[in-house]
Design a protein around this motif. Structure first.
Motif, PDB file in Angstrom:
ATOM      1  N   ALA A   1      47.813  36.802  45.058  1.00 16.05           N
ATOM      2  CA  ALA A   1      48.361  37.189  43.701  1.00 16.05           C
ATOM      3  C   ALA A   1      47.904  38.412  43.272  1.00 16.05           C
ATOM      4  O   ALA A   1      46.908  38.960  43.770  1.00 16.05           O
TER       5      ALA A   1
ATOM      6  N   TYR B   1      45.890  33.846  38.696  1.00 16.15           N
ATOM      7  CA  TYR B   1      45.721  32.438  37.854  1.00 16.15           C
ATOM      8  C   TYR B   1      44.246  31.939  38.213  1.00 16.15           C
ATOM      9  O   TYR B   1      43.969  31.449  39.292  1.00 16.15           O
TER      10      TYR B   1
ATOM     11  N   SER C   1      49.153  27.602  43.227  1.00 15.60           N
ATOM     12  CA  SER C   1      49.500  28.807  43.672  1.00 15.60           C
ATOM     13  C   SER C   1      50.970  28.590  44.493  1.00 15.60           C
ATOM     14  O   SER C   1      51.607  29.556  44.798  1.00 15.60           O
TER      15      SER C   1
ATOM     16  N   LEU D   1      38.585  38.291  38.437  1.00 11.97           N
ATOM     17  CA  LEU D   1      38.589  36.801  38.798  1.00 11.97           C
ATOM     18  C   LEU D   1      37.204  36.595  39.312  1.00 11.97           C
ATOM     19  O   LEU D   1      36.489  35.576  39.060  1.00 11.97           O
TER      20      LEU D   1
HETATM   21  O1  PMV Z   1      46.422  27.234  43.854  1.00 10.12           O
HETATM   22  P1  PMV Z   1      45.184  27.152  43.650  1.00 10.12           P
HETATM   23  O2  PMV Z   1      44.566  25.978  42.824  1.00 10.12           O
HETATM   24  O3  PMV Z   1      44.106  26.949  45.078  1.00 10.12           O
HETATM   25  O4  PMV Z   1      44.172  28.526  42.957  1.00 10.12           O
HETATM   26  C1  PMV Z   1      44.446  29.442  43.444  1.00 10.12           C
HETATM   27  C2  PMV Z   1      43.688  30.550  42.691  1.00 10.12           C
HETATM   28  C3  PMV Z   1      43.653  32.130  43.277  1.00 10.12           C
HETATM   29  O5  PMV Z   1      44.085  32.148  44.517  1.00 10.12           O
HETATM   30  C4  PMV Z   1      42.162  32.750  43.202  1.00 10.12           C
HETATM   31  C5  PMV Z   1      44.622  33.028  42.537  1.00 10.12           C
HETATM   32  C6  PMV Z   1      45.969  32.885  42.427  1.00 10.12           C
HETATM   33  O6  PMV Z   1      46.638  33.177  41.489  1.00 10.12           O
HETATM   34  O7  PMV Z   1      46.449  32.722  43.741  1.00 10.12           O
END
Ligand code: PMV
Length: 369
Positions: A29, A33, A174, A280
């Motif tokens: 990212a 997110y 993500s 973040l």
């Molecule tokens: O997809 P998750 O729930 O593992 O969350 C990912 C969160 C970050 O990698 C820190 C940010 C992102 O947007 O990918």
């Protein structure tokens, strides 16, 4: 589109057995997110580079259950599947897959009628600190979509990709950004036409050539398990003192990104991307309870990048995931100088010099079996 659009109508055909296989990449990212509502709905929109070589390869072999076992399966708490990771039966991955199956069965009603053998492997080293949930969940979602397409042969690619992203999101937020590339946006945003909280879309506006083949060298600073999972981290954004400001900032950054991406404005790109990475981690440091995922070597690397950029005027910057590893981002035409710098000044801060050389990619690929 709404959730209802992903509920299938009657299947026109069925198959007793078959095999489907997909290789799906990870993503990094640029606008992050962090924070979610129920059912994996993001608290703010995000955008990522799809990676090329960091990927998960998943094969799903399915076999129709006979009448009796299918009836049994309908009633059972669990779905019928065996999971092999890198050739070995892995029971500790079962709960995650079981949760995923439960979340998606409404949208894939055939799930209960089959037994699945899921064989999966990653191109990047296991326990490298690289999150495999994005590539793993998107690969599995794509396999299930290939299966569904067997039953609905007239399904077009556009719908196929949207539903794959929608399902992948229910596995890991993500993951919905790993289906296509090179830039995927996820989450409602006022100016981005077609943007949705339910799935990722290929970024719909002009993307300057410089971003078509952007380099990402991933520096493995810490190969251990993370002390705080991203599920816990997202949750800590509820009641976080800076949550609303942070969500607003992500919207603004995404608006600002439009001209940055169209014009190839690397100076502004660097400012937004680094600010997002540090924000973040600032959210983690200011939640209750607070925590720090960066390591001393993460900061050493950041300072080295800043000093090198100042001295050389190279367009190199960093971003961070929810961990200590550093993604070093730079354009392809600066590859030689930047990679020399990485080798001579940054690898000393990695565990045994470990790093992965990746770049932007075009999304997942199906292997016809
Ligand atoms: O997809 P998750 O729930 O593992 O969350 C990912 C969160 C970050 O990698 C820190 C940010 C992102 O947007 O990918």
């Amino acid at each position: 589109m709404t959730e209802k659009d992903f509920l299938p109508s009657e299947y026109s055909s069925s198959k007793n057995k078959g095999v489907v296989r997909w290789k799906s990449p990870s993503n990094i990212a640029l606008i992050k997110y962090w924070g979610k509502k129920q059912h994996q709905i993001p608290a703010n929109p995000s955008i990522s580079f799809t990676l090329d070589s960091s990927a998960t390869d998943t094969t799903v072999s399915y076999r129709k259950l006979d009448g009796e076992s299918a009836g049994f399966s309908q009633a059972a708490e669990t779905h019928g599947f065996d999971l092999f990771f890198e050739g070995e039966l892995k029971n500790d991955f079962r709960p995650k897959i079981e949760t995923f199956f439960k979340r998606v069965e409404k949208y894939l009603p055939f799930l209960r009628g089959y037994h699945f053998k899921i064989e999966t492997s990653n191109s990047f080293p296991h326990s490298s600190g690289i999150a495999s949930s994005a590539s793993g969940m998107s690969a599995l979602a794509l396999c299930l979509m290939s299966m569904e397409r067997e039953f609905v042969p007239k399904m077009d690619d556009h719908f196929f990709n949207k539903k794959a992203s929608f399902l992948a999101r229910l596995g890991s937020g993500s993951a919905c950004r790993s289906i296509e590339g090179p830039l995927v946006q996820w989450g409602n945003h006022s100016y981005i036409e077609g943007s949705s909280d339910l799935y990722g879309i290929p970024y719909p506006y002009r993307i300057h050539d410089v971003f078509q083949n952007f380099q990402d060298t991933i520096l493995l600073v810490d190969e251990g398990q993370k002390q705080v999972s991203s599920t816990v981290g997202h949750d800590l954004m509820h009641g976080h003192p800076f949550a609303e400001l942070r969500f607003g900032q992500a919207h603004t950054h995404l608006s600002d990104f439009r001209s940055v991406l169209a014009d190839g404005n690397l100076e502004e790109f660097i400012k937004i991307v680094e600010s997002e990475a540090l924000t973040l981690h600032a959210m983690m440091m200011t939640s209750h309870p607070y925590f720090i995922l960066m390591k001393p070597n993460t900061l050493e690397i950041i300072n080295k990048i800043w000093a090198f950029r100042e001295a050389s005027k190279a367009n190199v910057c960093f971003t961070l995931d929810a961990g200590a590893n550093v993604h070093v981002l730079y354009p392809e035409n600066e590859k030689n100088t930047v990679y020399e710098f990485i080798k001579s000044e940054l690898l000393q801060f990695c565990e045994n010099g470990k790093h992965l050389c990746d770049r932007t990619g075009l999304g997942a690929k199906e292997f016809k079996t």
